[in-house]
Design an enzyme around this catalytic site. Structure first.
Site, mmCIF file in Angstrom:
data_model
loop_
_atom_site.group_PDB
_atom_site.id
_atom_site.type_symbol
_atom_site.label_atom_id
_atom_site.label_comp_id
_atom_site.label_asym_id
_atom_site.label_seq_id
_atom_site.Cartn_x
_atom_site.Cartn_y
_atom_site.Cartn_z
ATOM 1 C CB VAL A 44 23.284 39.578 -65.250
ATOM 2 C CG1 VAL A 44 23.431 38.505 -66.613
ATOM 3 C CG2 VAL A 44 24.085 38.651 -64.049
ATOM 4 C CB CYS A 45 24.026 42.202 -70.329
ATOM 5 S SG CYS A 45 22.974 42.936 -71.808
ATOM 6 C CD GLN A 46 18.411 37.059 -67.278
ATOM 7 O OE1 GLN A 46 18.552 37.463 -66.137
ATOM 8 N NE2 GLN A 46 18.139 35.761 -67.359
#
Length: 113
Positions: A44-46
């Site tokens: 996830v791009c978090q």
């Protein structure tokens, strides 16, 4: 909670390093999802959990809330899948249709409230 993902439930895992809370946890979706911010491996791009933005006082519940908000409201600027982000921006109805179909095929039934 929001379309196109609200018809299914998604499993994810948070992995904490031995150096937590000095290092951020890593979120991984275990249920496939059609989303511009989640790659095919479930990463996830978090931004909250990147070393540049991580604060050692951040609690796990905050990470989870941020993740849920991000999944509910896809942001084409947080991209791990450029093709899906482009579709979201240029052909939002097609994106929604594909995401709903993907959710129907891969997500688990939502638990009763």
């Amino acid at each position: 909670n929001n379309p196109p993902y609200n018809t299914g439930a998604f499993r994810f895992e948070l992995t904490f390093s031995p150096n937590h809370p000095l290092e951020p946890p890593r979120a991984t979706l275990r249920t496939p999802i059609y989303h511009p911010s989640v790659d095919l491996a479930g990463r996830v791009c978090q931004p909250l959990t990147t070393p540049a933005h991580w604060e050692h006082t951040t609690r796990a519940i905050q990470v989870l809330q941020d993740l849920l908000l991000q999944l509910d409201s896809p942001d084409p600027r947080r991209v791990l899948r450029p093709d899906v982000a482009r579709q979201l921006q240029e052909r939002p109805e097609e994106f929604r249709r594909r995401a709903e179909e993907h959710t129907r095929l891969h997500a688990e039934p939502r638990p009763d409230p």
